[in-house]
Structure formats: structure tokens, C-alpha cells
Design a protein around this motif. Structure first.
Motif, PDB file in Angstrom:
ATOM      1  N   GLY A 152       0.796  -1.214   0.000  1.00 52.78           N
ATOM      2  CA  GLY A 152       0.000   0.000   0.000  1.00 52.78           C
ATOM      3  C   GLY A 152       0.832   1.269   0.000  1.00 52.78           C
ATOM      4  O   GLY A 152       1.912   1.315   0.614  1.00 52.78           O
ATOM      5  N   PRO A 153       0.352   2.324  -0.685  1.00 51.09           N
ATOM      6  CA  PRO A 153       1.096   3.584  -0.769  1.00 51.09           C
ATOM      7  C   PRO A 153       1.338   4.207   0.604  1.00 51.09           C
ATOM      8  O   PRO A 153       0.451   4.219   1.459  1.00 51.09           O
ATOM      9  CB  PRO A 153       0.184   4.473  -1.622  1.00 51.09           C
ATOM     10  N   THR A 154       2.524   4.735   0.789  1.00 51.23           N
ATOM     11  CA  THR A 154       2.890   5.435   2.014  1.00 51.23           C
ATOM     12  C   THR A 154       3.034   6.927   1.714  1.00 51.23           C
ATOM     13  O   THR A 154       2.987   7.352   0.552  1.00 51.23           O
ATOM     14  CB  THR A 154       4.230   4.907   2.557  1.00 51.23           C
ATOM     15  N   ALA A 155       3.244   7.709   2.763  1.00 51.51           N
ATOM     16  CA  ALA A 155       3.475   9.144   2.567  1.00 51.51           C
ATOM     17  C   ALA A 155       4.730   9.371   1.723  1.00 51.51           C
ATOM     18  O   ALA A 155       4.778  10.279   0.885  1.00 51.51           O
ATOM     19  CB  ALA A 155       3.609   9.835   3.923  1.00 51.51           C
ATOM     20  N   ARG A 156       5.743   8.537   1.913  1.00 55.68           N
ATOM     21  CA  ARG A 156       6.963   8.667   1.112  1.00 55.68           C
ATOM     22  C   ARG A 156       6.668   8.374  -0.370  1.00 55.68           C
ATOM     23  O   ARG A 156       7.191   9.057  -1.246  1.00 55.68           O
ATOM     24  CB  ARG A 156       8.030   7.720   1.642  1.00 55.68           C
ATOM     25  N   ASP A 157       5.846   7.369  -0.623  1.00 59.28           N
ATOM     26  CA  ASP A 157       5.476   7.060  -2.009  1.00 59.28           C
ATOM     27  C   ASP A 157       4.745   8.235  -2.656  1.00 59.28           C
ATOM     28  O   ASP A 157       5.004   8.578  -3.814  1.00 59.28           O
ATOM     29  CB  ASP A 157       4.571   5.825  -2.062  1.00 59.28           C
ATOM     30  N   ARG A 158       3.840   8.842  -1.905  1.00 58.91           N
ATOM     31  CA  ARG A 158       3.079   9.967  -2.462  1.00 58.91           C
ATOM     32  C   ARG A 158       3.997  11.161  -2.725  1.00 58.91           C
ATOM     33  O   ARG A 158       3.831  11.873  -3.719  1.00 58.91           O
ATOM     34  CB  ARG A 158       1.925  10.341  -1.529  1.00 58.91           C
ATOM     35  N   ALA A 159       4.954  11.383  -1.839  1.00 63.30           N
ATOM     36  CA  ALA A 159       5.919  12.462  -2.060  1.00 63.30           C
ATOM     37  C   ALA A 159       6.765  12.170  -3.298  1.00 63.30           C
ATOM     38  O   ALA A 159       7.067  13.077  -4.094  1.00 63.30           O
ATOM     39  CB  ALA A 159       6.807  12.639  -0.832  1.00 63.30           C
ATOM     40  N   LEU A 162      -1.697   8.223 -10.105  1.00 61.26           N
ATOM     41  CA  LEU A 162      -2.508   7.442  -9.180  1.00 61.26           C
ATOM     42  C   LEU A 162      -1.657   6.317  -8.608  1.00 61.26           C
ATOM     43  O   LEU A 162      -0.937   5.635  -9.345  1.00 61.26           O
ATOM     44  CB  LEU A 162      -3.709   6.837  -9.900  1.00 61.26           C
ATOM     45  N   LEU A 163      -1.739   6.117  -7.301  1.00 62.79           N
ATOM     46  CA  LEU A 163      -0.991   5.062  -6.627  1.00 62.79           C
ATOM     47  C   LEU A 163      -1.950   4.026  -6.050  1.00 62.79           C
ATOM     48  O   LEU A 163      -2.897   4.375  -5.335  1.00 62.79           O
ATOM     49  CB  LEU A 163      -0.145   5.633  -5.495  1.00 62.79           C
ATOM     50  N   PHE A 164      -1.708   2.762  -6.367  1.00 64.29           N
ATOM     51  CA  PHE A 164      -2.492   1.659  -5.817  1.00 64.29           C
ATOM     52  C   PHE A 164      -1.550   0.518  -5.451  1.00 64.29           C
ATOM     53  O   PHE A 164      -0.491   0.346  -6.066  1.00 64.29           O
ATOM     54  CB  PHE A 164      -3.499   1.120  -6.839  1.00 64.29           C
ATOM     55  N   SER A 165      -1.976  -0.287  -4.505  1.00 68.34           N
ATOM     56  CA  SER A 165      -1.253  -1.529  -4.250  1.00 68.34           C
ATOM     57  C   SER A 165      -1.752  -2.584  -5.232  1.00 68.34           C
ATOM     58  O   SER A 165      -2.884  -2.512  -5.742  1.00 68.34           O
ATOM     59  CB  SER A 165      -1.485  -2.014  -2.827  1.00 68.34           C
TER      60      SER A 165
END
Length: 279
Positions: free
Chosen positions: A81-88, A110-113
Motif C-alpha cells: 500500500g502507498p505510504t506518505a513517502r510514495d506519495r511524495a 494514481l498510486l495503488f497496491s
């Protein structure tokens, strides 16, 4: 039956399932450099430990993008699952691409697992997006692990059956959009959403799929002849999606007039989107 309606392309395969739209071969020459750069940026941003696969969607892989007007849309499938670091990391990659390539006007990621994309809850939402509307860019294509989709009421409900929930958020964002530039971007996103909702409202009756906003508006008008004023509003929304507006009144018309009517009509026809885990 109208001859045009009988022979028109409804975006379906021979078995009646929705064809996958777009391909890297359809990317126009002007957009090839930014697509190549996106491939590199996404790989660098997430790395093999996090990144499972990445995809293009929208007008660029459909070959209909307009230089300097269209944006670049990416979907990234992560191993977890996406983390805050992934979104950054996604925001950083998007900003870098947007500033480096004037041929695009904005980048969305868009980020998805993988679990979400293949899961039952999102089978007819994010899963459909990947399987039918996305073009593989990096990694293993998850579409081979998803079903074939048909233009059903279930698909309509699960893709756009949450409009009523979006309206309060849009009102808050519109109230905070104090600059012309902010209203420009907001009007484009909201107009797109409303036109797609109008199309999927009539999609099961028409029996096909299109992502073309102009055609979507005309199909809505065809199937809602008893509401010519709403057909005119959906056509106007399609125009705003192509040429967004800085005028506050445009946002008001979309959010407080067309939006609530469309949400009520949609709920009556298809019901509301099933709640998502943790939603």
C-alpha cells in the motif's frame, strides 16, 4: 434502428467485452519524449523494491492528446500500500515531468497496491481502469489477472456511483480556489468527472464504452432527449473539460446545478458505489 447507431464503434471486442483502449504505438510523436522520461522517472522514484508496474492512461496513449493542452496521466502499482513517502515521490516525479516538458499541461499519478487493483472490492473500479483504460509502461501487466468487462449497470455504479460524495469536497475546493489558475484546473477536473458520469449513466443502455468526452456528451444527449437542458449542460461541461475556465460562475453551475441533478439521477438508475475498506 438508426443505421449510424447500428454500425458505430462501441469499443467492444467480438465477444461483447470492452476493448482495451490506447497503446504506446498510438502516442503521438510530440509526446514520445515525455513518455520516455516518465518511464525513467517512475522507475527511479520507486525502485524495484516498491514498484510492481506502471501504466499510461488518458489522451496520450489514445493518440488524441493536444500539445500544450493535454495532461499526462499515470497509474503506478506498488507491491504494498502507498505510504506518505510514495506519495511524495509521485508528486516529485510529476512536478519534474511537468516543468521539463511544455508539451503537457500537468501530470497526474494514481498510486495503488497490487492487492487493491486485483481485489474484489475494486474489481469494477480501479481494476477496470487498469484492465481497459491503461497502457502498460513498466513491469508485468496486471490486466492478465483481471476479468473481461462488459458495459453493465454494475460497472456504471462502481466507476461513478459516488458523485454525491464528491460534491461537498468540490464545494470546499471551489471556495478555496481564489486564483484564476486554481479555478482553471479545478473546472477542468470537475467537468471531466461530470461528463464521464453522464456517459456511464447511459452506458448500459447504449451498450458500449468510450473515453472521448465530446462523444460521451452526445451519447448522453441521445439517450436523454426528454432533458434537452441537461444535454446542453453536459455538452457545455465537455467544452470546459477541453478549454477550462477561470470564471467562478462556471464552477458554481457545475457543482450546484448539473452535479446534484446528475447524482440523483445516477443513484436512481444504478445505486451508489459500494463502500471501500477503510473508506
Amino acid at each position: 434502428m438508426d443505421e449510424t447507431a447500428a454500425t458505430e464503434d462501441k469499443g467492444l471486442a467480438a465477444d461483447g467485452t470492452i476493448r482495451r483502449e490506447g497503446s504506446v504505438e498510438r502516442v503521438r510523436t510530440e509526446f514520445a519524449p515525455v513518455v520516455g522520461a516518465a518511464r525513467v522517472r517512475v522507475a527511479e522514484a520507486f525502485g524495484p523494491a516498491r514498484l510492481h508496474s506502471a501504466y499510461l492512461y488518458g489522451s496520450v496513449p489514445r493518440g488524441t492528446a493536444i500539445p500544450g493542452v493535454s495532461d499526462l496521466d499515470l497509474l503506478v502499482a506498488l507491491r504494498e500500500g502507498p505510504t506518505a513517502r510514495d506519495r511524495a515521490a509521485a508528486d516529485g516525479a510529476a512536478a519534474a515531468l511537468d516543468s521539463a516538458f511544455p508539451v503537457i499541461d500537468g501530470v497526474g499519478v494514481l498510486l495503488f497496491s497490487v492487492e487493491t487493483l486485483l481485489g474484489e472490492a475494486d474489481r469494477h473500479d480501479a481494476g477496470f481502469l487498469l484492465a481497459c483504460l491503461c497502457t502498460p509502461l513498466l513491469g508485468e501487466d496486471l490486466a492478465v489477472r483481471l476479468p473481461r468487462y462488459r458495459p453493465t449497470s454494475l460497472l456504471a455504479r462502481e466507476t461513478n456511483g459516488d458523485l454525491a460524495l464528491a460534491l461537498p469536497r468540490w464545494r470546499d475546493r471551489a471556495a478555496g480556489a481564489t486564483s484564476g489558475e486554481a479555478r482553471l484546473r479545478l473546472s477542468r477536473g470537475i467537468a471531466r468527472h461530470l461528463v464521464r458520469t453522464a456517459f456511464t449513466l447511459v452506458m448500459p443502455h447504449w451498450g458500449g464504452w468510450t473515453s472521448d468526452l465530446g462523444r460521451s456528451a452526445e451519447l448522453f444527449a441521445r439517450h436523454y432527449p426528454h432533458h434537452p437542458e441537461r444535454a446542453a449542460q453536459v455538452r457545455a461541461a465537455a467544452a470546459v473539460a477541453r478549454t477550462p475556465s477561470r470564471e467562478p460562475g462556471v464552477l458554481t453551475a457545475l457543482i450546484d446545478d448539473l452535479g446534484p441533478w446528475l447524482a440523483a439521477e445516477y443513484t436512481a438508475a444504478h445505486g451508489t458505489k459500494a463502500p471501500r475498506p477503510g473508506g
